[in-house]
Design a protein around this motif. Structure first.
Motif, PDB file in Angstrom:
ATOM      1  N   GLN A   1       0.662   9.895  -4.066  1.00  0.00           N
ATOM      2  CA  GLN A   1       1.129   9.870  -5.448  1.00  0.00           C
ATOM      3  C   GLN A   1       2.606   9.480  -5.540  1.00  0.00           C
ATOM      4  OE1 GLN A   1      -0.903   9.969  -7.991  1.00  0.00           O
ATOM      5  NE2 GLN A   1      -2.556  10.233  -6.505  1.00  0.00           N
ATOM      6  N   ILE A   2       3.411   9.901  -4.585  1.00  0.00           N
ATOM      7  CA  ILE A   2       4.833   9.536  -4.585  1.00  0.00           C
ATOM      8  C   ILE A   2       4.993   8.032  -4.445  1.00  0.00           C
ATOM      9  CG2 ILE A   2       6.955   9.651  -3.215  1.00  0.00           C
ATOM     10  CD1 ILE A   2       6.364  12.577  -2.696  1.00  0.00           C
ATOM     11  N   VAL A   3       4.242   7.442  -3.511  1.00  0.00           N
ATOM     12  CA  VAL A   3       4.330   5.999  -3.303  1.00  0.00           C
ATOM     13  C   VAL A   3       3.834   5.237  -4.532  1.00  0.00           C
ATOM     14  CG1 VAL A   3       3.483   4.060  -1.927  1.00  0.00           C
ATOM     15  CG2 VAL A   3       4.179   6.175  -0.799  1.00  0.00           C
ATOM     16  N   LEU A   4       2.698   5.641  -5.061  1.00  0.00           N
ATOM     17  CA  LEU A   4       2.154   4.958  -6.240  1.00  0.00           C
ATOM     18  C   LEU A   4       3.117   5.043  -7.423  1.00  0.00           C
ATOM     19  CD1 LEU A   4      -1.643   5.935  -6.259  1.00  0.00           C
ATOM     20  CD2 LEU A   4      -0.661   3.683  -5.850  1.00  0.00           C
ATOM     21  N   LEU A   5       3.633   6.228  -7.682  1.00  0.00           N
ATOM     22  CA  LEU A   5       4.549   6.422  -8.801  1.00  0.00           C
ATOM     23  C   LEU A   5       5.825   5.607  -8.612  1.00  0.00           C
ATOM     24  CD1 LEU A   5       5.367   7.903 -11.412  1.00  0.00           C
ATOM     25  CD2 LEU A   5       6.288   9.734  -9.962  1.00  0.00           C
ATOM     26  N   GLY A   6       6.392   5.662  -7.416  1.00  0.00           N
ATOM     27  CA  GLY A   6       7.636   4.950  -7.162  1.00  0.00           C
ATOM     28  C   GLY A   6       7.487   3.444  -7.264  1.00  0.00           C
ATOM     29  N   ILE A   7       6.452   2.897  -6.619  1.00  0.00           N
ATOM     30  CA  ILE A   7       6.246   1.453  -6.633  1.00  0.00           C
ATOM     31  C   ILE A   7       5.965   0.963  -8.046  1.00  0.00           C
ATOM     32  CG2 ILE A   7       4.718  -0.417  -5.873  1.00  0.00           C
ATOM     33  CD1 ILE A   7       6.494   0.408  -3.665  1.00  0.00           C
ATOM     34  N   PHE A   8       5.030   1.616  -8.738  1.00  0.00           N
ATOM     35  CA  PHE A   8       4.645   1.140 -10.067  1.00  0.00           C
ATOM     36  C   PHE A   8       5.819   1.255 -11.049  1.00  0.00           C
ATOM     37  CE2 PHE A   8       2.938   1.468 -14.329  1.00  0.00           C
ATOM     38  CZ  PHE A   8       2.012   0.431 -14.352  1.00  0.00           C
ATOM     39  N   THR A   9       6.494   2.398 -11.064  1.00  0.00           N
ATOM     40  CA  THR A   9       7.592   2.596 -12.008  1.00  0.00           C
ATOM     41  C   THR A   9       8.696   1.573 -11.799  1.00  0.00           C
ATOM     42  OG1 THR A   9       7.147   4.978 -12.101  1.00  0.00           O
ATOM     43  CG2 THR A   9       9.298   4.237 -12.863  1.00  0.00           C
ATOM     44  N   THR A  10       9.068   1.367 -10.551  1.00  0.00           N
ATOM     45  CA  THR A  10      10.182   0.463 -10.265  1.00  0.00           C
ATOM     46  C   THR A  10       9.822  -0.980 -10.572  1.00  0.00           C
ATOM     47  OG1 THR A  10      10.836   1.980  -8.496  1.00  0.00           O
ATOM     48  CG2 THR A  10      11.878  -0.180  -8.533  1.00  0.00           C
ATOM     49  N   TYR A  11       8.652  -1.426 -10.119  1.00  0.00           N
ATOM     50  CA  TYR A  11       8.296  -2.829 -10.333  1.00  0.00           C
ATOM     51  C   TYR A  11       7.966  -3.121 -11.790  1.00  0.00           C
ATOM     52  CZ  TYR A  11       8.527  -4.451  -5.556  1.00  0.00           C
ATOM     53  OH  TYR A  11       9.005  -4.840  -4.329  1.00  0.00           O
ATOM     54  N   PHE A  12       7.386  -2.163 -12.502  1.00  0.00           N
ATOM     55  CA  PHE A  12       7.062  -2.403 -13.903  1.00  0.00           C
ATOM     56  C   PHE A  12       8.333  -2.518 -14.740  1.00  0.00           C
ATOM     57  CE2 PHE A  12       5.634  -1.293 -18.196  1.00  0.00           C
ATOM     58  CZ  PHE A  12       4.518  -2.110 -18.315  1.00  0.00           C
ATOM     59  N   THR A  13       9.275  -1.604 -14.533  1.00  0.00           N
ATOM     60  CA  THR A  13      10.533  -1.691 -15.276  1.00  0.00           C
ATOM     61  C   THR A  13      11.356  -2.891 -14.817  1.00  0.00           C
ATOM     62  OG1 THR A  13      11.487  -0.095 -13.695  1.00  0.00           O
ATOM     63  CG2 THR A  13      10.673   0.771 -15.788  1.00  0.00           C
ATOM     64  N   THR A  14      11.207  -3.267 -13.553  1.00  0.00           N
ATOM     65  CA  THR A  14      11.877  -4.454 -13.056  1.00  0.00           C
ATOM     66  C   THR A  14      11.399  -5.700 -13.789  1.00  0.00           C
ATOM     67  OG1 THR A  14      12.324  -3.591 -10.850  1.00  0.00           O
ATOM     68  CG2 THR A  14      12.107  -5.956 -11.038  1.00  0.00           C
ATOM     69  N   CYS A  15      10.102  -5.776 -14.029  1.00  0.00           N
ATOM     70  CA  CYS A  15       9.556  -6.925 -14.757  1.00  0.00           C
ATOM     71  C   CYS A  15      10.071  -6.954 -16.189  1.00  0.00           C
ATOM     72  CB  CYS A  15       8.028  -6.893 -14.722  1.00  0.00           C
ATOM     73  SG  CYS A  15       7.344  -7.264 -13.092  1.00  0.00           S
ATOM     74  N   SER A  16      10.339  -5.795 -16.768  1.00  0.00           N
ATOM     75  CA  SER A  16      10.993  -5.765 -18.080  1.00  0.00           C
ATOM     76  C   SER A  16      12.390  -6.376 -17.975  1.00  0.00           C
ATOM     77  CB  SER A  16      11.101  -4.322 -18.591  1.00  0.00           C
ATOM     78  OG  SER A  16       9.848  -3.806 -18.945  1.00  0.00           O
ATOM     79  N   CYS A  17      13.087  -6.047 -16.907  1.00  0.00           N
ATOM     80  CA  CYS A  17      14.412  -6.635 -16.688  1.00  0.00           C
ATOM     81  C   CYS A  17      14.324  -8.148 -16.520  1.00  0.00           C
ATOM     82  CB  CYS A  17      15.051  -6.038 -15.445  1.00  0.00           C
ATOM     83  SG  CYS A  17      15.591  -4.353 -15.663  1.00  0.00           S
ATOM     84  N   TYR A  18      13.259  -8.607 -15.897  1.00  0.00           N
ATOM     85  CA  TYR A  18      13.098 -10.045 -15.696  1.00  0.00           C
ATOM     86  C   TYR A  18      13.110 -10.795 -17.017  1.00  0.00           C
ATOM     87  CZ  TYR A  18      12.297 -10.518 -10.700  1.00  0.00           C
ATOM     88  OH  TYR A  18      12.470 -10.597  -9.351  1.00  0.00           O
ATOM     89  N   SER A  19      12.408 -10.234 -18.023  1.00  0.00           N
ATOM     90  CA  SER A  19      12.396 -10.906 -19.319  1.00  0.00           C
ATOM     91  C   SER A  19      13.788 -10.948 -19.926  1.00  0.00           C
ATOM     92  CB  SER A  19      11.406 -10.204 -20.262  1.00  0.00           C
ATOM     93  OG  SER A  19      11.731  -8.842 -20.413  1.00  0.00           O
ATOM     94  N   VAL A  20      14.596  -9.897 -19.696  1.00  0.00           N
ATOM     95  CA  VAL A  20      15.979  -9.888 -20.168  1.00  0.00           C
ATOM     96  C   VAL A  20      16.810 -10.925 -19.414  1.00  0.00           C
ATOM     97  CG1 VAL A  20      18.080  -8.503 -20.402  1.00  0.00           C
ATOM     98  CG2 VAL A  20      15.846  -7.461 -20.820  1.00  0.00           C
ATOM     99  N   ILE A  21      16.637 -10.986 -18.093  1.00  0.00           N
ATOM    100  CA  ILE A  21      17.395 -11.926 -17.266  1.00  0.00           C
ATOM    101  C   ILE A  21      17.071 -13.367 -17.649  1.00  0.00           C
ATOM    102  CG2 ILE A  21      17.722 -12.785 -14.915  1.00  0.00           C
ATOM    103  CD1 ILE A  21      17.213  -9.889 -13.962  1.00  0.00           C
ATOM    104  N   ILE A  22      15.800 -13.668 -17.845  1.00  0.00           N
ATOM    105  CA  ILE A  22      15.392 -15.029 -18.235  1.00  0.00           C
ATOM    106  C   ILE A  22      16.022 -15.394 -19.577  1.00  0.00           C
ATOM    107  CG2 ILE A  22      13.440 -16.506 -18.833  1.00  0.00           C
ATOM    108  CD1 ILE A  22      11.721 -14.607 -17.030  1.00  0.00           C
TER     109      ILE A  22
END
Length: 536
Positions: A199-220
């Motif tokens: 659960q720690i790995v799933l939560l960490g990976i999903f949370t970080t990459y999902f919010t990162t993709c939100s940042c991608y739209s801002v960066i673009i």
């Protein structure tokens, strides 16, 4: 059954049943030698009870419990025996790579393309600022050290996965699967932590990459606005630009698998190469002498270098998805494997950009080197456009990590309508992701804090923990050198966690002490690289 005094003569069917039981007892004897257990404590050898059937001879308890492989030798049924958690009882001849059956296998070249894209993100543009915090010479050797540590953590994660494939009989595992399986098949004290580790790995990976993709739209959006605003001579509302990205990003998220994402990653690499090439042109023109810059900066600023570089290079979240889809996964590791090839190239590019960027601009270097380029020149404007395109095409690979985790969690519910459910899920996820960026276009420092916390743990600390548990029974080398090595990695991870979080919090404070209206330039200046290829 006819009787003769005290002697009973069995019928032919009973005679065959007795022979069968005797054969089964022979099986029991062989398994007994392996000390194989049913469950945790129950002994394997149980009474051979029969049940009533129409022909009078029913299946034994062993026949009911053990799966047959539908073959017989001299009238004796063959069985498949489960090894449980006993590593000594596992089939050493099992080859998980031959057993892997992929509908769309990915070649070594395509895997290398994905790895380069995951590691050559916009975080590389902050390497000159990192060298400013370390100095020219110290920065070179420190970049190599950080790259070796990050590559090693990815390497041991895959090595442990390959070992656990053979122990468990599986041929594919996600990062979370590896964390869970190593606990289940490790020492007894670790087994109770299997669910928590997953659960720690799933939560960490999903949370970080999902919010990162939100940042991608801002960066673009901000990269495109940076150029458009210059010609319109006024600021463009960044929320409008982000909204225009929704449909293109949804279409990009529809790419079904990593095999078809390879050309997309190739495009991203091409655009990034063009952007870096133009940037290098500006850096080497009228370059000052090396003596004009510090060779080794004050030690108090070194943690800044370390946190920037770790989170720029780190790409632990894509390692297992790439390995899982390879046609020849055994080529991922090894001295000249795909991982070492990709990370060697990435490290070289990071060192060159950091070195020449700091040498050219010195203490005046910005958080992103593109901000130092002359805004009025076409070539400098082209850098922002092509890097924006590179980030756009990188979105598909980073978002695939989130899709993979989410789909594995719900796919059993939608087996009858798998394709429809896949596209609906992807559409909803992109809408939520982009809507988050529209609602909070200043999200980047917050995601930097999330990344600093989770990826310090998942990228550095968790892999060495998995290695310790996986090879607990085999030892840790002469003088336990692996324990010492892992202690150094954990210390590095804690340092990245502390100083990465500190930098992100400082950016958040600076953001909210600024005026309420946040311009594109403000967002650019607050950008801190957190995850290589993910948040910059």
């Amino acid at each position: 059954m006819p009787s003769y005094g005290t002697i009973t003569v069995p019928t032919q069917k009973e005679h065959q049943s007795l022979l069968k039981k005797r054969s089964l007892l022979d099986i029991f004897g062989q398994v007994r030698e392996k000390e194989l257990l049913l469950g945790d404590k129950a002994p394997l050898i149980k009474p051979l009870l029969t049940t009533d059937t129409p022909n009078g001879v029913g299946p034994t308890e062993l026949e009911t419990f053990l799966p047959q492989d539908n073959s017989t030798i001299n009238g004796v049924t063959k069985y498949k025996l489960s090894k449980g958690n006993d590593p000594e009882a596992n089939n050493a001849d099992y080859d998980p790579f031959k057993d892997r059956n992929l509908a769309h296998p990915v070649s070594d070249c395509d895997t290398l393309t994905h790895l380069l894209k995951a590691s050559l993100g916009t975080g590389i543009l902050s390497m000159p600022a990192a060298f400013c915090a370390s100095g020219l010479v110290l920065g070179i050797f420190s970049t190599i050290l950080v790259a070796v540590i990050c590559t090693h953590c990815s390497y041991i994660l895959v090595v442990c996965a390959h070992e656990l494939y053979r122990r468990s009989g599986k041929n594919q595992m996600s990062f979370a699967d590896v964390a869970e399986e190593c606990c289940l098949r490790g020492p007894k004290w670790a087994r109770k932590f299997s669910g928590v580790a997953r659960q720690i790995v799933l939560l960490g990976i999903f949370t970080t990459y999902f919010t990162t993709c939100s940042c991608y739209s801002v960066i673009i959006a901000r990269n495109f606005n940076y150029v458009v605003s210059y010609y319109l001579e006024r600021e463009i509302e960044i929320r409008i630009t982000i909204s225009l990205l929704i449909i293109p990003l949804i279409l990009l998220a529809y790419v079904p698998n990593l095999k078809y994402l390879a050309p997309v990653s190739m495009l991203a690499n091409v655009f990034m190469a063009i952007g870096l090439g133009i940037t290098f042109y500006y850096l080497v023109a009228d370059i000052p002498p090396v003596s004009s810059r510090e060779l080794a900066a004050d030690i108090t600023t070194f943690p800044v270098f370390f946190s920037i570089t770790v989170f720029a290079i780190e790409a632990i979240g894509v390692v297992m998805p790439l390995e899982n889809h390879m046609k020849t996964p055994q080529h991922f590791t090894g001295l000249c494997g795909v991982l070492n090839q990709g990370m060697s190239a990435v490290t070289l590019v990071y060192m060159l950009l950091g070195f020449f960027g700091y040498l050219k601009y010195g203490d005046k270097v910005e958080g992103s080197i593109t901000l130092n380029l002359p805004k009025e020149e076409y070539a400098a404007q082209a850098v922002n456009v092509v890097i924006g395109l590179a980030v756009f095409f990188t979105f598909g690979l980073q978002f695939y990590v989130c899709i993979d985790i989410a789909w594995n969690g719900i796919k059993k519910r939608y087996e009858k309508h798998e394709k429809v459910a896949q596209y609906v899920m992807r559409t909803i996820m992109v809408l939520i992701c982009v809507s988050l960026a529209i609602a909070v276009p200043t999200i980047i420092p917050f995601v930097s804090l999330i990344g600093a916390f989770f990826f310090s743990i998942l990228g550095l600390i968790v892999p060495v923990g998995i290695e310790v548990i996986t090879f607990w029974d085999k030892g840790f080398g002469r003088y336990n050198w692996k324990i010492l090595k892992n202690a150094v990695v954990v210390a590095m991870g804690l340092m990245a966690l502390i100083f990465g979080s500190k930098s992100a919090i400082e950016d958040i404070v600076a953001l909210y002490m600024a005026p309420a209206v946040v311009s594109n330039a403000t967002i650019l200046n607050l950008t801190v690289p957190v995850i290589n290829g993910t948040v910059s």
